[in-house]
Design an enzyme around this catalytic site. Structure first.
Site, PDB file in Angstrom:
ATOM      1  N   LEU A  53     -23.141   9.810   7.824  1.00  0.00           N
ATOM      2  CA  LEU A  53     -23.228  11.317   7.850  1.00  0.00           C
ATOM      3  C   LEU A  53     -22.391  11.807   8.839  1.00  0.00           C
ATOM      4  CD1 LEU A  53     -25.260  12.551   5.517  1.00  0.00           C
ATOM      5  CD2 LEU A  53     -26.490  13.529   7.315  1.00  0.00           C
ATOM      6  N   GLY A  54     -21.044  11.590   9.084  1.00  0.00           N
ATOM      7  CA  GLY A  54     -20.306  12.440   9.672  1.00  0.00           C
ATOM      8  C   GLY A  54     -19.906  13.594   9.047  1.00  0.00           C
ATOM      9  N   ARG A  55     -18.866  14.270   9.426  1.00  0.00           N
ATOM     10  CA  ARG A  55     -18.059  15.298   8.663  1.00  0.00           C
ATOM     11  C   ARG A  55     -18.263  15.277   7.189  1.00  0.00           C
ATOM     12  NH1 ARG A  55     -14.710  14.816  12.619  1.00  0.00           N
ATOM     13  NH2 ARG A  55     -14.821  16.134  14.373  1.00  0.00           N
ATOM     14  N   SER A 106     -27.231   6.066   8.722  1.00  0.00           N
ATOM     15  CA  SER A 106     -26.216   6.194   9.844  1.00  0.00           C
ATOM     16  C   SER A 106     -26.762   5.450  11.111  1.00  0.00           C
ATOM     17  CB  SER A 106     -25.680   7.469  10.334  1.00  0.00           C
ATOM     18  OG  SER A 106     -27.141   8.060  10.485  1.00  0.00           O
ATOM     19  N   ARG A 107     -25.993   5.032  12.155  1.00  0.00           N
ATOM     20  CA  ARG A 107     -26.512   4.496  13.473  1.00  0.00           C
ATOM     21  C   ARG A 107     -27.798   4.992  13.885  1.00  0.00           C
ATOM     22  NH1 ARG A 107     -21.065   4.330  16.450  1.00  0.00           N
ATOM     23  NH2 ARG A 107     -20.790   6.109  15.307  1.00  0.00           N
ATOM     24  N   ARG A 127     -13.092   3.373   3.725  1.00  0.00           N
ATOM     25  CA  ARG A 127     -12.381   2.130   4.126  1.00  0.00           C
ATOM     26  C   ARG A 127     -12.522   0.886   3.231  1.00  0.00           C
ATOM     27  NH1 ARG A 127      -9.383   5.817   5.570  1.00  0.00           N
ATOM     28  NH2 ARG A 127      -8.412   5.747   7.543  1.00  0.00           N
ATOM     29  N   ASP A 160     -11.906   4.518  -3.920  1.00  0.00           N
ATOM     30  CA  ASP A 160     -10.601   5.236  -3.585  1.00  0.00           C
ATOM     31  C   ASP A 160      -9.831   4.459  -2.488  1.00  0.00           C
ATOM     32  OD1 ASP A 160      -8.487   7.365  -3.620  1.00  0.00           O
ATOM     33  OD2 ASP A 160      -9.383   7.887  -1.713  1.00  0.00           O
ATOM     34  N   GLU A 208      -4.194  -2.406   0.455  1.00  0.00           N
ATOM     35  CA  GLU A 208      -3.576  -1.461  -0.047  1.00  0.00           C
ATOM     36  C   GLU A 208      -2.218  -1.414   0.131  1.00  0.00           C
ATOM     37  OE1 GLU A 208      -5.622   2.155   1.368  1.00  0.00           O
ATOM     38  OE2 GLU A 208      -7.617   1.570   0.461  1.00  0.00           O
ATOM     39  N   HIS A 214      -6.194   5.656  -3.082  1.00  0.00           N
ATOM     40  CA  HIS A 214      -6.619   6.120  -1.673  1.00  0.00           C
ATOM     41  C   HIS A 214      -5.979   7.594  -1.817  1.00  0.00           C
ATOM     42  CE1 HIS A 214      -6.942   5.153   2.912  1.00  0.00           C
ATOM     43  NE2 HIS A 214      -7.159   6.508   2.664  1.00  0.00           N
TER      44      HIS A 214
HETATM   45  C1  8YV Z   1      -4.495   8.811   5.182  1.00  0.00           C
HETATM   46  C2  8YV Z   1      -6.880   8.677   5.487  1.00  0.00           C
HETATM   47  O1  8YV Z   1      -4.358   9.576   6.555  1.00  0.00           O
HETATM   48  O2  8YV Z   1      -7.397  10.582   7.023  1.00  0.00           O
HETATM   49  C3  8YV Z   1      -7.592   9.184   6.798  1.00  0.00           C
HETATM   50  O3  8YV Z   1      -8.085   8.367   7.545  1.00  0.00           O
HETATM   51  O4  8YV Z   1      -7.332   7.683   5.004  1.00  0.00           O
HETATM   52  C4  8YV Z   1      -6.115   9.344   4.725  1.00  0.00           C
HETATM   53  O5  8YV Z   1      -6.208  10.856   4.580  1.00  0.00           O
HETATM   54  C5  8YV Z   1      -3.575   9.214   4.264  1.00  0.00           C
HETATM   55  O6  8YV Z   1      -3.839   8.466   3.427  1.00  0.00           O
HETATM   56  C6  8YV Z   1      -2.144   8.902   5.060  1.00  0.00           C
HETATM   57  O7  8YV Z   1      -2.084   7.846   5.708  1.00  0.00           O
END
Ligand code: 8YV
Length: 311
Positions: A149-151, A171-172, A230, A254, A259, A277
């Site tokens: 629950l960050g931004r 969250s933590r 991620r 996403d 990747e 992504h």
């Molecule tokens: C990448 C992202 O920055 O902000 C992040 O953490 O994963 C994306 O916005 C974008 O793919 C450019 O590398």
């Protein structure tokens, strides 16, 4: 006055190049091909992408003082190594939050309502030939579980409140939230308590594999996992196995462990929605990210406080 020399890692569109080249002499040679004298003149790297930024790379540029990351996530940068060498790291938080949250909600609805297969149903003539598309499940009023629950997690939750969803989060530690949001210290318990799990964690060693086999099992055959954070946060092998067997209902992704060559098994599964992504990939947001990256570089050379420091 000669312009400071900086190294660019990653691809930058013209609008970014304009600002960068107006202020700096920009090297785009892979860092390992820089001659030692040039490498020694590099005090700043404008970094973009998801390849590793290692301690060895930092050592190759002995006068490096700033790594300005294009992106909010900096899990691929060895920040501990940077700190120990006195190198500052900056990122681009805030400016991409809305687009990432929008995509997360868009993916949730697109997946629940099977927008892509339903589109194919119309285009292929199946609608006329076979009749109406199968009935699906509602989003409004269901239970959403946000991991992180960050931004971004909060922006997703706020959007889901408008869908009258019951908000759960992991969250933590508990956060300051509306009183009807439910905190779960245990991600497995959260996954078991909701209909849809949306992952909005930061990457890195602390969150690696946190969407474990057990979490995936708890989401269950009627449930869905959405990931806009991620790929490293998910046990991808367990995810694929659960999708194949139907032990997990659906995954809208996403981001992937690797990747862009993501595991080809994802593409063979009907219970996935796959995105490249692209949560922050709008013109508005990418321009804002580039501007923030440039502002951090300018602050570094001006000796003024960095706008969005990480360390
Ligand atoms: C990448 C992202 O920055 O902000 C992040 O953490 O994963 C994306 O916005 C974008 O793919 C450019 O590398």
């Amino acid at each position: 006055m000669t312009k400071p020399e900086i190294l660019l890692i990653g691809d930058y569109p013209d609008w970014d190049m304009e600002g960068l080249t107006a202020n700096y002499t920009c090297h785009q040679t892979p860092h390992e091909d820089l001659d030692a004298e040039t490498a020694a003149r590099i005090r700043c790297v404008a970094f973009k992408g998801h390849s590793l930024f290692t301690a060895e790379m930092m050592a190759d540029m002995p006068n490096l003082g700033l790594i300005a990351n294009f992106g909010v996530g900096y899990d691929v940068i060895d920040v501990a190594a940077a700190s120990s060498r006195g190198i500052k790291v900056t990122n681009t938080p805030g400016v991409l939050t809305d687009d990432v949250a929008d995509l997360a909600v868009g993916m949730l609805i697109a997946a629940t309502r099977r927008l892509l297969p339903a589109d194919a149903w119309v285009r292929s003539g199946d609608w006329a030939a076979k009749g109406n598309y199968p009935l699906l499940r509602t989003v409004t009023g269901k239970r959403a579980g946000i991991m992180g629950l960050g931004r971004i997690g909060r922006a997703i939750a706020e959007r889901l409140v408008a869908f009258n969803m019951d908000i759960h989060y992991h969250s933590r530690a508990p956060k300051d939230t509306p009183s009807d949001w439910t905190y779960h210290a245990d991600p497995v318990a959260m996954a078991g308590a909701v209909d849809y799990v949306i992952v909005a964690l930061s990457g890195g060693p602390e969150t690696a594999g946190i969407v474990s086999k057990e979490v995936i099992a708890a989401v269950g055959p009627e449930g869905m996992l959405v990931n806009v954070s991620r790929g490293s946060t998910v046990d991808e092998e367990a995810l694929i196995t659960a999708l194949q067997s139907g032990a997990l209902g659906f995954a809208a992704l996403d981001v992937f462990a690797v990747e862009p060559e993501c595991d080809p098994r994802f593409g063979t599964l009907e219970n996935t929605l796959l995105q490249p992504h692209q949560a922050s990939a709008t013109i508005e947001t990418r321009q804002a990210m580039g501007k923030l990256q440039l502002s951090n570089i300018q602050a570094f050379y001006a000796g003024t406080p960095l706008i969005t420091p990480v360390n």
